[in-house]
Design a protein around this motif. Structure first.
Motif, PDB file in Angstrom:
ATOM      1  N   ALA A  41     -29.608 -66.584  65.655  1.00  0.00           N
ATOM      2  CA  ALA A  41     -30.402 -65.460  65.141  1.00  0.00           C
ATOM      3  C   ALA A  41     -31.776 -65.379  65.800  1.00  0.00           C
ATOM      4  O   ALA A  41     -32.272 -64.288  66.117  1.00  0.00           O
ATOM      5  CB  ALA A  41     -30.548 -65.580  63.633  1.00  0.00           C
ATOM      6  N   ASP A  42     -32.388 -66.536  66.025  1.00  0.00           N
ATOM      7  CA  ASP A  42     -33.778 -66.537  66.493  1.00  0.00           C
ATOM      8  C   ASP A  42     -33.903 -66.458  68.012  1.00  0.00           C
ATOM      9  O   ASP A  42     -35.009 -66.488  68.545  1.00  0.00           O
ATOM     10  CB  ASP A  42     -34.496 -67.803  65.997  1.00  0.00           C
ATOM     11  CG  ASP A  42     -34.481 -67.879  64.475  1.00  0.00           C
ATOM     12  OD1 ASP A  42     -34.517 -66.813  63.844  1.00  0.00           O
ATOM     13  OD2 ASP A  42     -34.431 -69.003  63.936  1.00  0.00           O
ATOM     14  N   LEU A  75     -21.492 -62.723  72.100  1.00  0.00           N
ATOM     15  CA  LEU A  75     -22.583 -63.445  72.748  1.00  0.00           C
ATOM     16  C   LEU A  75     -22.314 -63.590  74.235  1.00  0.00           C
ATOM     17  O   LEU A  75     -21.192 -63.381  74.710  1.00  0.00           O
ATOM     18  CB  LEU A  75     -22.777 -64.824  72.090  1.00  0.00           C
ATOM     19  CG  LEU A  75     -21.587 -65.773  71.949  1.00  0.00           C
ATOM     20  CD1 LEU A  75     -21.288 -66.512  73.242  1.00  0.00           C
ATOM     21  CD2 LEU A  75     -21.862 -66.779  70.845  1.00  0.00           C
ATOM     22  N   GLU A  90     -26.588 -66.512  74.014  1.00  0.00           N
ATOM     23  CA  GLU A  90     -27.465 -65.513  73.408  1.00  0.00           C
ATOM     24  C   GLU A  90     -26.625 -64.381  72.837  1.00  0.00           C
ATOM     25  O   GLU A  90     -25.628 -63.969  73.426  1.00  0.00           O
ATOM     26  CB  GLU A  90     -28.429 -64.953  74.475  1.00  0.00           C
ATOM     27  CG  GLU A  90     -29.476 -64.030  73.889  1.00  0.00           C
ATOM     28  CD  GLU A  90     -30.494 -63.597  74.952  1.00  0.00           C
ATOM     29  OE1 GLU A  90     -30.193 -63.736  76.160  1.00  0.00           O
ATOM     30  OE2 GLU A  90     -31.574 -63.121  74.563  1.00  0.00           O
ATOM     31  N   LEU A  91     -27.034 -63.891  71.712  1.00  0.00           N
ATOM     32  CA  LEU A  91     -26.305 -62.786  71.089  1.00  0.00           C
ATOM     33  C   LEU A  91     -26.452 -61.513  71.908  1.00  0.00           C
ATOM     34  O   LEU A  91     -27.504 -61.235  72.479  1.00  0.00           O
ATOM     35  CB  LEU A  91     -26.836 -62.545  69.669  1.00  0.00           C
ATOM     36  CG  LEU A  91     -26.575 -63.639  68.635  1.00  0.00           C
ATOM     37  CD1 LEU A  91     -27.142 -63.224  67.283  1.00  0.00           C
ATOM     38  CD2 LEU A  91     -25.094 -63.937  68.515  1.00  0.00           C
ATOM     39  N   THR A  92     -25.383 -60.744  71.964  1.00  0.00           N
ATOM     40  CA  THR A  92     -25.448 -59.409  72.553  1.00  0.00           C
ATOM     41  C   THR A  92     -25.909 -58.425  71.477  1.00  0.00           C
ATOM     42  O   THR A  92     -26.186 -58.807  70.345  1.00  0.00           O
ATOM     43  CB  THR A  92     -24.060 -58.984  73.049  1.00  0.00           C
ATOM     44  OG1 THR A  92     -23.181 -58.960  71.911  1.00  0.00           O
ATOM     45  CG2 THR A  92     -23.517 -59.948  74.085  1.00  0.00           C
ATOM     46  N   ASP A  93     -25.988 -57.169  71.837  1.00  0.00           N
ATOM     47  CA  ASP A  93     -26.304 -56.154  70.823  1.00  0.00           C
ATOM     48  C   ASP A  93     -25.265 -56.183  69.709  1.00  0.00           C
ATOM     49  O   ASP A  93     -25.599 -56.118  68.522  1.00  0.00           O
ATOM     50  CB  ASP A  93     -26.332 -54.765  71.469  1.00  0.00           C
ATOM     51  CG  ASP A  93     -27.546 -54.601  72.379  1.00  0.00           C
ATOM     52  OD1 ASP A  93     -28.508 -55.377  72.207  1.00  0.00           O
ATOM     53  OD2 ASP A  93     -27.530 -53.708  73.248  1.00  0.00           O
ATOM     54  N   ARG A  96     -25.976 -59.171  67.552  1.00  0.00           N
ATOM     55  CA  ARG A  96     -27.108 -58.981  66.646  1.00  0.00           C
ATOM     56  C   ARG A  96     -26.732 -58.046  65.505  1.00  0.00           C
ATOM     57  O   ARG A  96     -27.238 -58.159  64.387  1.00  0.00           O
ATOM     58  CB  ARG A  96     -28.322 -58.444  67.414  1.00  0.00           C
ATOM     59  CG  ARG A  96     -29.143 -59.539  68.084  1.00  0.00           C
ATOM     60  CD  ARG A  96     -30.372 -58.985  68.745  1.00  0.00           C
ATOM     61  NE  ARG A  96     -30.036 -58.217  69.940  1.00  0.00           N
ATOM     62  CZ  ARG A  96     -29.837 -58.742  71.139  1.00  0.00           C
ATOM     63  NH1 ARG A  96     -29.948 -60.057  71.295  1.00  0.00           N
ATOM     64  NH2 ARG A  96     -29.522 -58.003  72.174  1.00  0.00           N
ATOM     65  N   ASP A  97     -25.830 -57.146  65.806  1.00  0.00           N
ATOM     66  CA  ASP A  97     -25.328 -56.257  64.765  1.00  0.00           C
ATOM     67  C   ASP A  97     -24.494 -57.037  63.745  1.00  0.00           C
ATOM     68  O   ASP A  97     -24.620 -56.842  62.532  1.00  0.00           O
ATOM     69  CB  ASP A  97     -24.456 -55.173  65.421  1.00  0.00           C
ATOM     70  CG  ASP A  97     -24.524 -53.876  64.651  1.00  0.00           C
ATOM     71  OD1 ASP A  97     -25.648 -53.418  64.379  1.00  0.00           O
ATOM     72  OD2 ASP A  97     -23.453 -53.344  64.305  1.00  0.00           O
ATOM     73  N   LEU A  99     -24.869 -60.012  63.061  1.00  0.00           N
ATOM     74  CA  LEU A  99     -25.769 -60.939  62.377  1.00  0.00           C
ATOM     75  C   LEU A  99     -26.135 -60.449  60.981  1.00  0.00           C
ATOM     76  O   LEU A  99     -26.315 -61.260  60.063  1.00  0.00           O
ATOM     77  CB  LEU A  99     -27.031 -61.107  63.222  1.00  0.00           C
ATOM     78  CG  LEU A  99     -27.969 -62.249  62.879  1.00  0.00           C
ATOM     79  CD1 LEU A  99     -27.246 -63.577  62.978  1.00  0.00           C
ATOM     80  CD2 LEU A  99     -29.164 -62.222  63.839  1.00  0.00           C
ATOM     81  N   ASP A 103     -25.504 -62.895  57.997  1.00  0.00           N
ATOM     82  CA  ASP A 103     -26.636 -63.472  57.275  1.00  0.00           C
ATOM     83  C   ASP A 103     -26.501 -63.220  55.783  1.00  0.00           C
ATOM     84  O   ASP A 103     -26.821 -64.090  54.967  1.00  0.00           O
ATOM     85  CB  ASP A 103     -27.945 -62.877  57.795  1.00  0.00           C
ATOM     86  CG  ASP A 103     -28.561 -63.735  58.888  1.00  0.00           C
ATOM     87  OD1 ASP A 103     -28.049 -64.845  59.111  1.00  0.00           O
ATOM     88  OD2 ASP A 103     -29.540 -63.295  59.507  1.00  0.00           O
TER      89      ASP A 103
END
Lengths: 125, 125
Positions: A41-42, A75, A90-93, A96-97, A99, A103
Motif C-alpha cells: 500500500a505504501d 503489480l 509495486e502496485l499498478t493502477d 491500487r484500485d 487496495l 484494506d
DNA sequence: CCGAATCCCACAGGATACTG
DNA sequence: CAGTATCCTGTGGGATTCGG
C-alpha cells in the motif's frame, strides 16, 4: 435472465457459475493475496522487505503469490541488474484500485477478530 | 476495540503471524463465503434458495460454509418444526457489517474481471 | 539477495447416493 | 426439503535444499 460468461449485454454476476468474476474471487480467496497487496500500500518493496512484513510466508509461496498477481496485472516486478540482485514490486493502477476493498476487508478482520474468536468459543459448547 | 493476541496497547495487525485477525482472513479466503454472505444481503433465505442463487455449490459444501459462518456469529440458522422442514438463514448485525467490505470485493471482481482475464492472456505469452 | 527446484501432504471441496 | 454419508482428487502451501 441468467448470464453466460458475461456477454456484454448482461452485467457480470459472481453468483453465476461461469462468470469470469469467479476467477477473480478465487484469487482474492487465497491465504496471502490480501496481505501482499496490503503490504504494498505504501509503495514499492523488495522481496525481502515483503517477507519480513508478512510473517509466516515461505519464499516459495511468496513467489507464487507475486507471480499470480503480476500475471493479473495487479503489480509489477522490476529486476535491477545489480550485485547483489534487487527486485522491487509495486502496485499498478489496477492494484491500487484493488487496495481499497482489500484494506476494507483487512480492517474489518482486525476490528472484529476478538469478537469472532469469542463467538466460536461459545458455539463450541 | 481491543485485540486478543496483541496487548491492548498495540493495534491488531493482520501482518503479524499470531494475530487473531489472521483467522478471520482465512475464513473470508475460502471459495464460497463471499458469495454466501452476499446472497443473504437482501434478507433471510432458505437452504434451497441459497443453492439456486449460488450456482455450482454442492449441498455438502453449502452446509460446511453455513455452519462455519454460524459459528463465527455472522449468520443465524433457524429451524421451523414443520413438514416439510424449513430452515432459514439470516445475517446477524456482525454479518451485515461484514457485508460492506464483501460487497466491495464482489463488485470489484465483477468490474475488473474482463481486464484481468485479458492481462492473463497477455502474460501467458 | 532473490528466488528456483523438489518433495510432500493435509484438507478444501467435488461427485454421488441416501435419509428423517 | 434439508441436509448426511462416503469416497476421492487437486492443489495450496509448508519444509528444505540449491543456484545465479
Amino acid at each position: 435472465m441468467e448470464t453466460i460468461a458475461s456477454s456484454s449485454a448482461f452485467p457480470p454476476d459472481a453468483f453465476a457459475k461461469d462468470c469470469a468474476s469467479r476467477v477473480v474471487l478465487d484469487r482474492i480467496g487465497d491465504r496471502w493475496t490480501v496481505l501482499v497487496v496490503g503490504a504494498l500500500a505504501d509503495g514499492r518493496l523488495r522481496f525481502s522487505e515483503l517477507r519480513t512484513r508478512i510473517e509466516g510466508i515461505t519464499p516459495k509461496v511468496m513467489t507464487q503469490t507475486l507471480r499470480a498477481l503480476e500475471r493479473d496485472g495487479v503489480l509489477t516486478r522490476t529486476v535491477y541488474a545489480e550485485v547483489p540482485p534487487r527486485v522491487e514490486y509495486e502496485l499498478t493502477d489496477l492494484g491500487r484500485d484493488l487496495l481499497v476493498p482489500i484494506d476494507a476487508i483487512r480492517h474489518w478482520a482486525e476490528q472484529h477478530a476478538s469478537r469472532i474468536v469469542a463467538n466460536r468459543e461459545v458455539y463450541d459448547r
